[in-house]
Design an enzyme around this catalytic site. Structure first.
Site, mmCIF file in Angstrom:
data_model
loop_
_atom_site.group_PDB
_atom_site.id
_atom_site.type_symbol
_atom_site.label_atom_id
_atom_site.label_comp_id
_atom_site.label_asym_id
_atom_site.label_seq_id
_atom_site.Cartn_x
_atom_site.Cartn_y
_atom_site.Cartn_z
ATOM 1 C CG ASN A 41 -0.444 -0.258 2.520
ATOM 2 O OD1 ASN A 41 0.597 -0.897 2.661
ATOM 3 N ND2 ASN A 41 -1.121 0.219 3.537
ATOM 4 C CD GLU A 54 -5.215 -6.009 -1.432
ATOM 5 O OE1 GLU A 54 -4.683 -4.877 -1.334
ATOM 6 O OE2 GLU A 54 -5.962 -6.486 -0.566
ATOM 7 C CB CYS A 85 -10.665 -2.602 0.076
ATOM 8 S SG CYS A 85 -10.075 -1.835 -1.445
ATOM 9 C CB CYS A 88 -8.513 -4.467 -4.018
ATOM 10 S SG CYS A 88 -7.340 -3.154 -3.631
HETATM 11 N N1 THU Z 1 -5.322 -1.506 2.285
HETATM 12 C C1 THU Z 1 -4.735 -2.332 1.367
HETATM 13 O O1 THU Z 1 -3.575 -2.137 0.977
HETATM 14 N N2 THU Z 1 -5.473 -3.372 0.883
HETATM 15 C C2 THU Z 1 -6.755 -3.627 1.234
HETATM 16 O O2 THU Z 1 -7.399 -4.466 0.626
HETATM 17 C C3 THU Z 1 -7.356 -2.900 2.356
HETATM 18 C C4 THU Z 1 -6.677 -1.645 2.751
HETATM 19 C C5 THU Z 1 -4.541 -0.384 2.794
HETATM 20 C C6 THU Z 1 -5.032 0.971 2.342
HETATM 21 C C7 THU Z 1 -4.526 1.860 3.449
HETATM 22 O O3 THU Z 1 -3.196 2.234 3.146
HETATM 23 C C8 THU Z 1 -4.510 0.967 4.675
HETATM 24 O O4 THU Z 1 -4.585 -0.368 4.198
HETATM 25 C C9 THU Z 1 -5.630 1.223 5.652
HETATM 26 O O5 THU Z 1 -6.849 1.186 5.002
#
Ligand code: THU
Length: 140
Positions: A41, A54, A85, A88
């Site tokens: 992320n 993702e 999420c 994604c």
């Molecule tokens: N995040 C992801 O990288 N993948 C997900 O499927 C859920 C959320 C990250 C986004 C943000 O940087 C942090 O997790 C908190 O939401």
């Protein structure tokens, strides 16, 4: 291969740029070619501009010419593995709902499922008049 993919996701998590949430996520996407694409992320001071691990892995793969995938490992901290999420899920669905998901946390907890389990009634390229064929994706 599964274990290598999980390890790649755990290592990618170390690269997470998450100064705002402090929630680090790593992803490793296995292409049908056998190549692994990692992502983490990447947050932004304008929070909504954040990209998830993702999608970061998927964008890397597609930008390198790979659009067919076998498996995605996602590594998070916390008590439980966490699922991709909604954005994604939709983003990954573009490339096939059969994608195998392996969701892990740092304690070794593991959830295995398919993307289609997390996105019932998905809107995919098949819903468009063009379908998958004309945009160069294989049917799923
Ligand atoms: N995040 C992801 O990288 N993948 C997900 O499927 C859920 C959320 C990250 C986004 C943000 O940087 C942090 O997790 C908190 O939401």
């Amino acid at each position: 291969m599964k274990e290598a993919l999980i390890q790649a996701a755990i290592e990618a998590r170390e690269k997470a740029y998450a100064p705002y949430s402090r929630y680090k996520v790593g992803a490793a996407l296995l292409g049908k070619s056998g190549k692994i694409y990692t992502g983490c992320n990447v947050e932004n001071a304008s929070y909504g501009a954040t990209i998830c691990a993702e999608r970061s892995a998927c964008v890397k793969a597609v930008s390198e010419g790979e659009t067919a995938f076998e498996m995605l490992a996602v590594a998070v901290g916390g008590d439980q593995p966490s699922s991709p999420c909604g954005i994604c899920r939709q983003f990954l669905a573009e490339f096939g709902l059969d994608l195998q998901l392996i969701l892990v946390n740092m304690d070794g907890k593991r959830i295995e499922c398919r993307l289609r389990d997390y996105l019932p009634g998905a809107f995919t390229p098949d819903n468009l008049n063009e379908g998958r064929d004309s945009i160069g994706l294989s049917q799923t």
